[in-house]
Write a protein that holds these residues in place. Structure first.
Motif, PDB file in Angstrom:
ATOM      1  N   LEU A   7      37.592  41.016  61.169  1.00 57.87           N
ATOM      2  CA  LEU A   7      37.169  41.868  60.058  1.00 57.87           C
ATOM      3  C   LEU A   7      38.061  41.624  58.850  1.00 57.87           C
ATOM      4  O   LEU A   7      39.285  41.580  58.979  1.00 57.87           O
ATOM      5  CB  LEU A   7      37.242  43.347  60.456  1.00 57.87           C
ATOM      6  N   THR A   8      37.437  41.464  57.680  1.00 57.86           N
ATOM      7  CA  THR A   8      38.190  41.210  56.452  1.00 57.86           C
ATOM      8  C   THR A   8      37.694  42.149  55.356  1.00 57.86           C
ATOM      9  O   THR A   8      36.780  42.939  55.564  1.00 57.86           O
ATOM     10  CB  THR A   8      37.988  39.761  55.956  1.00 57.86           C
ATOM     11  N   ASP A   9      38.268  42.014  54.167  1.00 51.75           N
ATOM     12  CA  ASP A   9      37.827  42.787  53.007  1.00 51.75           C
ATOM     13  C   ASP A   9      37.021  41.937  52.033  1.00 51.75           C
ATOM     14  O   ASP A   9      36.918  42.253  50.852  1.00 51.75           O
ATOM     15  CB  ASP A   9      39.040  43.392  52.280  1.00 51.75           C
ATOM     16  N   VAL A  10      36.477  40.829  52.517  1.00 51.56           N
ATOM     17  CA  VAL A  10      35.582  39.991  51.703  1.00 51.56           C
ATOM     18  C   VAL A  10      34.329  39.710  52.533  1.00 51.56           C
ATOM     19  O   VAL A  10      34.286  39.974  53.734  1.00 51.56           O
ATOM     20  CB  VAL A  10      36.254  38.662  51.278  1.00 51.56           C
ATOM     21  N   GLU A  11      33.302  39.157  51.855  1.00 52.89           N
ATOM     22  CA  GLU A  11      32.014  38.938  52.532  1.00 52.89           C
ATOM     23  C   GLU A  11      32.074  37.815  53.561  1.00 52.89           C
ATOM     24  O   GLU A  11      31.237  37.730  54.445  1.00 52.89           O
ATOM     25  CB  GLU A  11      30.938  38.609  51.486  1.00 52.89           C
ATOM     26  N   GLY A  12      33.053  36.952  53.422  1.00 52.56           N
ATOM     27  CA  GLY A  12      33.172  35.798  54.302  1.00 52.56           C
ATOM     28  C   GLY A  12      33.964  34.733  53.565  1.00 52.56           C
ATOM     29  O   GLY A  12      34.721  35.038  52.644  1.00 52.56           O
ATOM     30  N   LEU A  13      33.773  33.486  53.945  1.00 54.46           N
ATOM     31  CA  LEU A  13      34.451  32.381  53.273  1.00 54.46           C
ATOM     32  C   LEU A  13      33.567  31.919  52.121  1.00 54.46           C
ATOM     33  O   LEU A  13      32.414  31.542  52.328  1.00 54.46           O
ATOM     34  CB  LEU A  13      34.677  31.236  54.264  1.00 54.46           C
ATOM     35  N   TYR A  14      34.111  31.991  50.895  1.00 56.98           N
ATOM     36  CA  TYR A  14      33.308  31.642  49.724  1.00 56.98           C
ATOM     37  C   TYR A  14      33.257  30.125  49.534  1.00 56.98           C
ATOM     38  O   TYR A  14      34.230  29.418  49.775  1.00 56.98           O
ATOM     39  CB  TYR A  14      33.886  32.297  48.465  1.00 56.98           C
ATOM     40  N   GLU A  15      32.094  29.647  49.053  1.00 59.82           N
ATOM     41  CA  GLU A  15      31.878  28.214  48.899  1.00 59.82           C
ATOM     42  C   GLU A  15      32.700  27.637  47.749  1.00 59.82           C
ATOM     43  O   GLU A  15      33.266  26.563  47.862  1.00 59.82           O
ATOM     44  CB  GLU A  15      30.386  27.963  48.653  1.00 59.82           C
ATOM     45  N   ASP A  16      32.778  28.377  46.630  1.00 61.97           N
ATOM     46  CA  ASP A  16      33.468  27.842  45.453  1.00 61.97           C
ATOM     47  C   ASP A  16      34.106  28.987  44.670  1.00 61.97           C
ATOM     48  O   ASP A  16      33.789  29.219  43.512  1.00 61.97           O
ATOM     49  CB  ASP A  16      32.456  27.072  44.572  1.00 61.97           C
ATOM     50  N   TRP A  17      34.989  29.729  45.331  1.00 62.92           N
ATOM     51  CA  TRP A  17      35.639  30.876  44.681  1.00 62.92           C
ATOM     52  C   TRP A  17      36.701  30.368  43.698  1.00 62.92           C
ATOM     53  O   TRP A  17      37.359  29.382  43.981  1.00 62.92           O
ATOM     54  CB  TRP A  17      36.284  31.757  45.759  1.00 62.92           C
ATOM     55  N   PRO A  18      36.858  30.937  42.478  1.00 63.69           N
ATOM     56  CA  PRO A  18      36.164  32.129  41.963  1.00 63.69           C
ATOM     57  C   PRO A  18      34.929  31.817  41.132  1.00 63.69           C
ATOM     58  O   PRO A  18      34.378  32.692  40.493  1.00 63.69           O
ATOM     59  CB  PRO A  18      37.249  32.764  41.076  1.00 63.69           C
ATOM     60  N   ASN A  19      34.484  30.551  41.112  1.00 62.66           N
ATOM     61  CA  ASN A  19      33.337  30.169  40.282  1.00 62.66           C
ATOM     62  C   ASN A  19      32.016  30.701  40.831  1.00 62.66           C
ATOM     63  O   ASN A  19      31.049  30.861  40.094  1.00 62.66           O
ATOM     64  CB  ASN A  19      33.254  28.639  40.165  1.00 62.66           C
ATOM     65  N   SER A  20      31.976  30.960  42.139  1.00 66.79           N
ATOM     66  CA  SER A  20      30.736  31.419  42.759  1.00 66.79           C
ATOM     67  C   SER A  20      31.082  32.377  43.890  1.00 66.79           C
ATOM     68  O   SER A  20      32.125  32.259  44.524  1.00 66.79           O
ATOM     69  CB  SER A  20      29.970  30.204  43.310  1.00 66.79           C
ATOM     70  N   ASP A  21      30.181  33.353  44.124  1.00 74.33           N
ATOM     71  CA  ASP A  21      30.409  34.249  45.260  1.00 74.33           C
ATOM     72  C   ASP A  21      29.445  33.948  46.401  1.00 74.33           C
ATOM     73  O   ASP A  21      29.165  34.800  47.237  1.00 74.33           O
ATOM     74  CB  ASP A  21      30.328  35.727  44.829  1.00 74.33           C
ATOM     75  N   ASP A  22      28.927  32.701  46.442  1.00 75.70           N
ATOM     76  CA  ASP A  22      28.090  32.277  47.567  1.00 75.70           C
ATOM     77  C   ASP A  22      28.976  32.125  48.806  1.00 75.70           C
ATOM     78  O   ASP A  22      30.024  31.474  48.757  1.00 75.70           O
ATOM     79  CB  ASP A  22      27.421  30.927  47.277  1.00 75.70           C
ATOM     80  N   VAL A  23      28.528  32.730  49.889  1.00 77.77           N
ATOM     81  CA  VAL A  23      29.295  32.686  51.130  1.00 77.77           C
ATOM     82  C   VAL A  23      28.805  31.530  52.000  1.00 77.77           C
ATOM     83  O   VAL A  23      27.606  31.307  52.148  1.00 77.77           O
ATOM     84  CB  VAL A  23      29.140  34.024  51.900  1.00 77.77           C
ATOM     85  N   ILE A  24      29.762  30.778  52.556  1.00 72.90           N
ATOM     86  CA  ILE A  24      29.401  29.726  53.520  1.00 72.90           C
ATOM     87  C   ILE A  24      28.973  30.428  54.805  1.00 72.90           C
ATOM     88  O   ILE A  24      29.746  31.167  55.408  1.00 72.90           O
ATOM     89  CB  ILE A  24      30.595  28.790  53.799  1.00 72.90           C
ATOM     90  N   SER A  25      27.742  30.200  55.213  1.00 71.64           N
ATOM     91  CA  SER A  25      27.194  30.920  56.360  1.00 71.64           C
ATOM     92  C   SER A  25      27.678  30.337  57.690  1.00 71.64           C
ATOM     93  O   SER A  25      27.956  31.065  58.630  1.00 71.64           O
ATOM     94  CB  SER A  25      25.666  30.872  56.288  1.00 71.64           C
ATOM     95  N   ARG A  26      27.777  29.013  57.742  1.00 69.42           N
ATOM     96  CA  ARG A  26      28.162  28.368  59.003  1.00 69.42           C
ATOM     97  C   ARG A  26      28.877  27.072  58.687  1.00 69.42           C
ATOM     98  O   ARG A  26      28.469  26.339  57.793  1.00 69.42           O
ATOM     99  CB  ARG A  26      26.910  28.094  59.836  1.00 69.42           C
TER     100      ARG A  26
END
Length: 317
Positions: free
Chosen positions: A213-232
């Motif tokens: 459990l973390t305080d973010v949505e997951g591992l971001y693909e290109d943080w901080p330029n994008s908040d897209d989360v790498i799903s797998r």
């Protein structure tokens, strides 16, 4: 009246049926959950976490909870006039500070969590890594600017004995483990990173899943330029990303990498700020957060549901 009742109940039935393949898949499997972040300090999130873990137990899984307690430790050190100092992202832990760490983890955080779980039945049993030599550690000396630095009672895991945890699981209990350990060398007690402890226990127990459990949505693909989360992503893909990650995510993702490289089928980083995130991750087709799988893995969720670039397919919404 009865027709209206049927109509309103139908979505509930569909939700339950969606969980069926996951219930079948996970039945009898061990899942290690690292409890941390906002979920540890928000009352509603704490209660929801306890409900989720008990649900897993009644759904036929074998949950093991591992916790740290950074915010609570800092607060207690402040109360006692002890300074919180960090080096290489780790808390410098004097013998006096270690007494506080031990008291807070085993006497406060663990007790509260055991109490929340046991509101639902005689399920949870609290223990620390010291109990039955569950976790053995040696002093961890990080390298800073090319030199080995003494940061006190911070431990590096040297051995895991799963006997006590396995006995509790076989008895239908939910072990709640505080991440402290004793050294076989100097017999001191050490503070161990809870992400690292959870990963080591997951591997040693042959768990199917590690959840962090973390305080973010997951591992971001290109943080901080994008908040897209790498799903797998695979273990090798994660290994390449590690040098670029923020310091807070490194022990979590290193733990995931260790787990899947040592027999755990999937390791997942999920957003602990979302109520019932554990149930969403384990029992729905979409899941949330980031899933790490071994390099050779293809059997994840339904084949092809999660792709390495995070795009959704095959019915994900």
């Amino acid at each position: 009246m009865s027709a209206a009742r049927k109509h309103t109940a139908l979505p509930k039935a569909q939700i339950l049926i969606e969980a069926l393949p996951w219930l079948t898949r996970h039945n009898g499997k061990t899942v290690v959950i690292k409890f941390g972040g906002n979920a540890m300090i928000d009352e509603e999130l704490k209660a929801a976490f306890a409900q989720d873990v008990v649900f897993l137990r009644h759904a036929g899984l074998k949950p093991v909870v591992v916790h740290g307690g950074g915010p609570q430790i800092s607060a207690q050190l402040d109360k006692q006039g002890l300074v919180s100092e960090f080096k290489a992202g780790l808390r410098v832990t004097t013998p006096e500070a270690m007494d506080v760490v031990r008291m807070v983890l085993a006497g406060q955080v663990q007790r509260e969590l055991v109490g929340l779980l046991n509101q639902h039945g005689p399920l949870a049993v609290g223990m620390t890594g010291e109990d039955a030599h569950t976790i053995t550690a040696t002093q961890h000396r990080p390298t800073i600017d090319g030199e080995s630095v003494d940061i006190g009672r911070v431990g590096e895991i040297t051995a895991i004995d799963t006997g006590a945890i396995q006995a509790l699981l076989d008895d239908g209990r939910i072990p709640v483990v505080s991440s402290i350990a004793r050294s076989a060398d100097d017999h001191h007690v050490y503070n161990v990173n809870a992400d690292t402890a959870a990963a080591a226990l997951a591997a040693a127990l042959g768990a199917e899943t590690l959840m962090v459990l973390t305080d973010v949505e997951g591992l971001y693909e290109d943080w901080p330029n994008s908040d897209d989360v790498i799903s797998r992503l695979t273990a090798s893909q994660l290994e390449k990303l590690l040098p670029e990650l923020s310091s807070g995510m490194v022990p979590k993702m290193q733990g995931c990498l260790h787990a899947v490289r040592n027999g755990v089928e999937t390791a997942r980083v999920i957003d602990g700020r979302v109520q019932h995130s554990i149930l969403l991750e384990i029992f729905t087709d979409e899941g949330i957060g980031t899933m790490v799988v071994p390099d050779a893995s293809t059997d994840v969720r339904a084949a092809g549901v999660r792709t390495t670039d995070g795009h959704q397919q095959q019915g994900e919404s």
